[in-house]
Motif scaffolding. Structure first.
Motif, short mmCIF file in Angstrom:
data_model
loop_
_atom_site.label_atom_id
_atom_site.label_comp_id
_atom_site.label_asym_id
_atom_site.label_seq_id
_atom_site.Cartn_x
_atom_site.Cartn_y
_atom_site.Cartn_z
N GLY A 38 0.79 -1.22 0.00
CA GLY A 38 0.00 0.00 0.00
C GLY A 38 0.82 1.27 0.00
N ASP A 39 2.15 1.17 0.15
CA ASP A 39 3.02 2.35 0.13
C ASP A 39 3.67 2.44 -1.25
N TYR A 40 3.33 3.48 -1.97
CA TYR A 40 3.81 3.62 -3.35
C TYR A 40 4.87 4.71 -3.47
N SER A 41 5.53 5.06 -2.40
CA SER A 41 6.50 6.15 -2.43
C SER A 41 7.77 5.79 -3.19
N LEU A 42 8.03 4.50 -3.41
CA LEU A 42 9.23 4.09 -4.14
C LEU A 42 9.07 4.27 -5.65
N TYR A 43 7.85 4.24 -6.15
CA TYR A 43 7.64 4.24 -7.59
C TYR A 43 8.12 5.51 -8.29
N PRO A 44 7.94 6.71 -7.73
CA PRO A 44 8.55 7.87 -8.40
C PRO A 44 10.08 7.77 -8.46
N ILE A 45 10.68 7.24 -7.42
CA ILE A 45 12.14 7.07 -7.42
C ILE A 45 12.55 6.10 -8.53
N LEU A 46 11.77 5.03 -8.70
CA LEU A 46 12.06 4.10 -9.80
C LEU A 46 11.89 4.79 -11.16
N GLY A 47 10.90 5.66 -11.26
CA GLY A 47 10.72 6.42 -12.50
C GLY A 47 11.92 7.31 -12.79
N PHE A 48 12.44 7.97 -11.74
CA PHE A 48 13.63 8.80 -11.92
C PHE A 48 14.82 7.92 -12.33
N ALA A 49 14.95 6.75 -11.71
CA ALA A 49 16.05 5.85 -12.04
C ALA A 49 15.96 5.37 -13.49
N TYR A 50 14.76 5.00 -13.93
CA TYR A 50 14.59 4.58 -15.32
C TYR A 50 14.87 5.75 -16.27
N GLY A 51 14.45 6.94 -15.92
CA GLY A 51 14.73 8.11 -16.76
C GLY A 51 16.22 8.35 -16.92
N CYS A 52 16.96 8.24 -15.81
CA CYS A 52 18.42 8.40 -15.87
C CYS A 52 19.04 7.29 -16.72
N CYS A 53 18.54 6.08 -16.57
CA CYS A 53 19.09 4.96 -17.35
C CYS A 53 18.84 5.15 -18.84
N ILE A 54 17.68 5.66 -19.20
CA ILE A 54 17.39 5.91 -20.61
C ILE A 54 18.30 6.99 -21.18
N ALA A 55 18.44 8.10 -20.45
CA ALA A 55 19.31 9.18 -20.91
C ALA A 55 20.76 8.71 -21.01
N PHE A 56 21.20 7.91 -20.05
CA PHE A 56 22.56 7.39 -20.05
C PHE A 56 22.76 6.44 -21.23
N SER A 57 21.75 5.62 -21.52
CA SER A 57 21.85 4.68 -22.65
C SER A 57 21.93 5.42 -23.98
N VAL A 58 21.18 6.50 -24.11
CA VAL A 58 21.26 7.31 -25.34
C VAL A 58 22.66 7.89 -25.49
N ALA A 59 23.23 8.38 -24.39
CA ALA A 59 24.59 8.93 -24.44
C ALA A 59 25.61 7.85 -24.78
N LEU A 60 25.44 6.65 -24.23
CA LEU A 60 26.34 5.55 -24.56
C LEU A 60 26.28 5.20 -26.03
N TYR A 61 25.07 5.14 -26.58
CA TYR A 61 24.91 4.82 -28.00
C TYR A 61 25.58 5.88 -28.87
N GLN A 62 25.41 7.16 -28.51
CA GLN A 62 26.03 8.23 -29.28
C GLN A 62 27.56 8.19 -29.16
N ALA A 63 28.07 7.85 -27.99
CA ALA A 63 29.52 7.71 -27.82
C ALA A 63 30.05 6.56 -28.67
N PHE A 64 29.29 5.48 -28.75
CA PHE A 64 29.67 4.34 -29.60
C PHE A 64 29.72 4.79 -31.07
N LYS A 65 28.70 5.55 -31.49
CA LYS A 65 28.68 6.06 -32.86
C LYS A 65 29.86 7.00 -33.11
#
Length: 159
Positions: A43-70
């Protein structure tokens, strides 16, 4: 030529391993963390926004990694001073700034959450500030590389 190929290949392997690590975090560790938290505190959903922030950082980091590879691929093909390289650097810088923005949002959320729960957010916030510092350094380096490359590409071809 061979030394440059070896060093870019090494960097590509490092980027690939970092990408695999981020993928593993997103597929296994983050969901496991959410499941464990849901069992401990139903019943406590306070972790889910933190997970959203973590996924957002992971997506931005993955885009940067792909561009560095290119970018490394462009360097291998002797195309380092091209519009494509400049575009990759711009995307890497935007990804770094996006990551910083997401981390700042996460810090704000932790501060608000700590007011309601009474928890001390000093540990996660200090780690977040270290992440902002590291990401800012990357953004500054990319910006320093981007400016001379832009100047080179803007010079008239007749000179």
């Amino acid at each position: 030529m061979h030394a440059k190929q070896g060093s870019t290949t090494f960097l590509k392997v490092i980027i690939f391993l970092a990408g695999i690590t981020v993928l593993a975090l997103c597929i296994w560790w983050f969901p496991e963390l959410a499941i464990r938290d849901a069992r401990v505190r139903p019943g406590d959903y306070s972790l889910y926004p933190i997970l959203g922030f973590a996924y957002g950082c992971c997506i931005a980091f993955s885009v940067a990694l792909y561009q560095a590879f290119k970018l490394l691929t462009y360097i291998e093909r002797n195309n380092a001073f091209s519009e494509l390289s400049l575009k990759s650097l711009k995307v890497i810088k935007k990804s770094a700034l996006t990551t910083i923005f997401i981390i700042v949002l996460g810090i704000g959320y932790l501060k608000v959450l700590s007011k309601f729960t009474g928890d001390d957010p000093a540990g996660p916030i200090s780690l977040s500030l270290m992440g902002i510092l590291a990401t800012s350094i990357i953004a500054a380096i990319v910006d320093a590389l981007q400016k001379p490359l832009k100047n080179i590409l803007e010079k008239p071809k007749n000179d």
